[in-house]
Write an enzyme that holds these catalytic residues in place. Sequence first.
Site, PDB file in Angstrom:
ATOM      1  N   ASP A  82      48.773-131.827  -2.981  1.00 30.22           N
ATOM      2  CA  ASP A  82      49.995-132.452  -3.485  1.00 30.22           C
ATOM      3  C   ASP A  82      51.173-131.490  -3.565  1.00 30.22           C
ATOM      4  O   ASP A  82      51.462-130.904  -4.606  1.00 30.22           O
ATOM      5  CB  ASP A  82      49.710-133.069  -4.858  1.00 30.22           C
ATOM      6  CG  ASP A  82      48.633-134.145  -4.763  1.00 30.22           C
ATOM      7  OD1 ASP A  82      48.368-134.613  -3.641  1.00 30.22           O
ATOM      8  OD2 ASP A  82      48.054-134.504  -5.795  1.00 30.22           O
ATOM      9  N   GLU A 120      37.153-132.548  -5.917  1.00 29.56           N
ATOM     10  CA  GLU A 120      36.920-131.158  -6.368  1.00 29.56           C
ATOM     11  C   GLU A 120      35.688-131.046  -7.264  1.00 29.56           C
ATOM     12  O   GLU A 120      35.041-129.998  -7.198  1.00 29.56           O
ATOM     13  CB  GLU A 120      38.166-130.632  -7.086  1.00 29.56           C
ATOM     14  CG  GLU A 120      39.376-130.486  -6.186  1.00 29.56           C
ATOM     15  CD  GLU A 120      40.006-131.802  -5.772  1.00 29.56           C
ATOM     16  OE1 GLU A 120      39.854-132.783  -6.528  1.00 29.56           O
ATOM     17  OE2 GLU A 120      40.620-131.845  -4.707  1.00 29.56           O
ATOM     18  N   ASP A 124      39.492-138.280  -1.467  1.00 29.01           N
ATOM     19  CA  ASP A 124      40.414-137.513  -2.309  1.00 29.01           C
ATOM     20  C   ASP A 124      39.677-137.173  -3.610  1.00 29.01           C
ATOM     21  O   ASP A 124      38.560-137.645  -3.839  1.00 29.01           O
ATOM     22  CB  ASP A 124      41.634-138.408  -2.586  1.00 29.01           C
ATOM     23  CG  ASP A 124      42.844-137.620  -3.039  1.00 29.01           C
ATOM     24  OD1 ASP A 124      42.710-136.434  -3.375  1.00 29.01           O
ATOM     25  OD2 ASP A 124      43.934-138.217  -3.066  1.00 29.01           O
TER      26      ASP A 124
END
Length: 986
Positions: free
Chosen positions: A640, A566, A563
């Site tokens: 999300d 980015e 996760d």
Amino acid sequence: MLLSNPLAGRWTASLCLLSVLSTLLTPAVSVKEHDFKKCDQSGFCKRNRAFADHALSNSWESPYNILPESRTFKDGQFQAVILKTINDSGETVRLPITVSFQESGTARVTVDEEKRQKNEIELRHDSKARKERYNEAEQWVIVGGLALDREAKVAFEDKTQTTIKYGPSSNFEAVIKLSPFFIDFKRDGHSQIKFNDRGLLNVEHWRAKIEKPEPEKKEGEATDEAKPEETPEEKEEEVKGEDESTWWDEAFGGNTDSKPRGPESIALDISFPGYEHIYGIPSHAGPLSLKETRGGEGRYTDPYRLYNADVFEYILDSPMTLYGSIPFMQAHRKGSSVGVFWLNAAETWIDVSKAKESKNPLTLGIGAKTSTHTHWISESGLLDVFVFLGPTPQDLTKKYGELTGYTAMPQEFALGYHQCRWNYVSDEDVKDVDRKMDKFKMPYDVIWLDIEYTEEKKYFTWDAHSFPDPIGMGKQLDSHGRKLVTIIDPHIKNVDGYHVSAELKSKEFAIKNKEGSIFEGWCWPGSSHWIDSFSPAARDWWATLFKFDAFKGSMKNTWIWNDMNEPSVFNGPETTAPKDNLHFGGWEHRDVHNLYGMTFHNATHHALKTREKGELQRPFVLTRAFFAGSQRVGAMWTGDNQAAWDHLHASIPMILSQGISGFPFSGADVGGFFGNPEKDLQTRWYQAGAFYPFFRGHAHIDARRREPYLAGEPYSSIIAAALRLRYSLLPSWYTAFHQAYVDGTPIVKPMFYTHPTEEAGFDIDDQFFVGNTGLLAKPVTEQDKVSADVWIPDDEVYYDYFTYDTAPTAKGKRVIVDAPLSKIPLLMQGGHIFARRDIPRRSSALMKWDDYTLIVTIGRDGKHAEGDLYVDDGESYDFEKGQYIHRKFVLDGAAKSISSSDAEGRDPSSIKEGGWLKKMHEVSVGKIIVVGASSTWANKAVTVESEGKSWPATLEYTPAAHGRAAFATIKNLKARIGADWKVVVA
Ligand SMILES: *[C@@H]1O[C@H](CO)[C@@H](O)[C@H](O)[C@H]1NC(C)=O
Ligand SMILES: *[C@@H]1O[C@H](CO)[C@@H](O)[C@H](O)[C@H]1NC(C)=O
């Protein structure tokens, strides 16, 4: 999981508040749009839009010209130099261009900058960054398909142009005009894709900063901040896109980018004449058919943006960037698909506009055609574009996959249901959920742990109080073939006494800041460093951390979730890393931003392949950030989302977009991450999720517990039925994944993809086909809806999956399907054969040796139906050595026979059977249901012929009634799944 806390940025000032604040965060806060740039806050985007406005509203001549004598053509490659005229006295900059024609029929246009190739530039601020334009994206992204087309040849050349014929049967053509530079890509003599048609090519060449004298301060003008009035020249420059205010540094949200190379963007207009629809460039939360972006009724005002970011409760129907980027776009019109792949990993914006072209001599037919114009703008790097001339959507996904790789063959468990929440609080909690799923007869394969399992967010450790016995937990899961997924993110806690942090620092495997020292920022653990997964040595080190004796408590059934890759940096600009950070090889983060997540995901994938000597299992790693090529190493989810009906609705076009963009292993958080879904929403979401390629329930830490058995009746039973439907269809899902692995076919397919000549379907993105099964699903995504109107794309017969009802349908009409809460609108298109496993079990592993049921749907013509089934051991790489079963089933309606043969025409004696294939001798097709069987099937005897023997089976015939189609059920077949056989009804 989430982040980007809206309070980011303040954290540096009040660090001690961090832990308090993060627990107080309420999920009701929605994304702070202003935390992310709009085009006019992104210097190069604004400059290029202004450049476009100037070019399109004036008599404009693009200042880019190919130097005629620089042209060469050899072995499928055209090379030349483009001269960019940079000022009124005719000063030019040299931009080498290569146009490569590949055997696959794909063309590639690359433009570089000579001065930078030769390192003849100077960087400001003593920067240690590289001087070249970033030219290594190919190294990470491209895995094949680059062989040059030796048959390509110059068909015509004069002072003004070079025309090259290439492609299959030489029906493709690239007309390269010199002055101004322009390329027209044609198929069968007709224009399909045009470069620089509108003159928006812009390569911001390197220039030295000229320090302008400080404007003289007049008496009484006190502050520095008061900007001097713009001079008329400055205003003019701004109009032309030469506004210099963002050339040398740029501030946003309290962070300043030092831009040591000054302005360096590249931009190009790409036009699709006669194409009204374009698709792709995920990930965005909007319709599948992309919208116009230059303002006006129903349009966006900002370009589509690709800049991987932790957007935290994203807004819907928006061109705003999300967590991952795939710069692959497809244009579609009746009977033709073409596409471009913009290979650039820097921040990218894409403007879209459509125009009615009144007279287009090359377009056949009558009346005005709509054309789509796009304008691609990247902050840095090479201009590097691949051109695909189709003509089918299948050609595009195949050719794109040839370059970037196809979906990895996943383990079969990964297609089962995944149960996740932030967080399961202890190993006892996990074991309890595991037991309850069994108690309520809800199949599942994987349970997940979010960040709280670690000791103070230190990855590769366990919280000793709440997870004292990870091995005991793992063993309980394993007893039913189940798996555990734990989260491991790229940020490494900056704290003494943590060996991972100590090694990261001492070995210099972390991302560096612009000064060249280790970059420090904030994420879940507080102060953190980030692994630089561009470094081969760092990746090798990363792999050592996953060894079973290094990551103690992990087991063979432990898999990983990446996760925040980015990367998410809470106190960074736009919640990510500063652009002037430095990576391995001296590249600025600016150049590689969109690649970072993939290199990290890939590093984890490779780590899992080596955690034990002789590891044979296919890794499972879920990622949030991704780029073109990520499909080779795992699955993604859409980040999300919220427990809201519109988020459920939005998930379907998002997943369809992933599918046609080469990364089909995708899903959205079932139930919605933030908030608490009402029971009906949760139920509908499970029904939709059962048709996501990746099927995971997930919830935020502040959300109430919502394991599906907690929903209560009737919801729990309905959800259990959706889960079981998923499990019974696993053989067909797995077969669809295999197809994606072989040739890039999406796993769930939109209407334009399956019916490319039916114009009314081109913007339909709320229904889809599953693999080659003919199953047409339209999940209900609106509250209180008890029916669905399914658009029928052809003249086939459609049966209700559950009732076998047939409604009178016709091509282009909508059929109303009953869909009370308990029912998923799911139709079966006539003419197919697909496989199921009908015995409900706790997990996919426990279904491994179950018999199959085949469903045959008789088509309109009553004559022919076919389908296939791919099966292997579901976990190892033995399938690469021929250890798989791939059957083709064919119905001969006239002869009333159904046969099974090897789908690839392999000679059985050529296959050396290993243990798994031998064991599959015990697995059969037990039952065939022939839906739509005419009355000639009634009262007939059945014979099975196989392997030189024959034996009888039984047939029950159920005549048609009340709108329900007739069907024949053939039982007791005992036809071996791996063998050739024929079932004859006579
Ligand atoms: C054109 O650019 C060159 C190189 O930067 C410079 O030397 C020259 O003075 C410029 N001429 C004008 C008219 O701006
Ligand atoms: C993935 O990792 C392998 C092994 O370290 C490496 O060879 C390859 O270049 C990496 N690819 C990407 C896309 O990161």
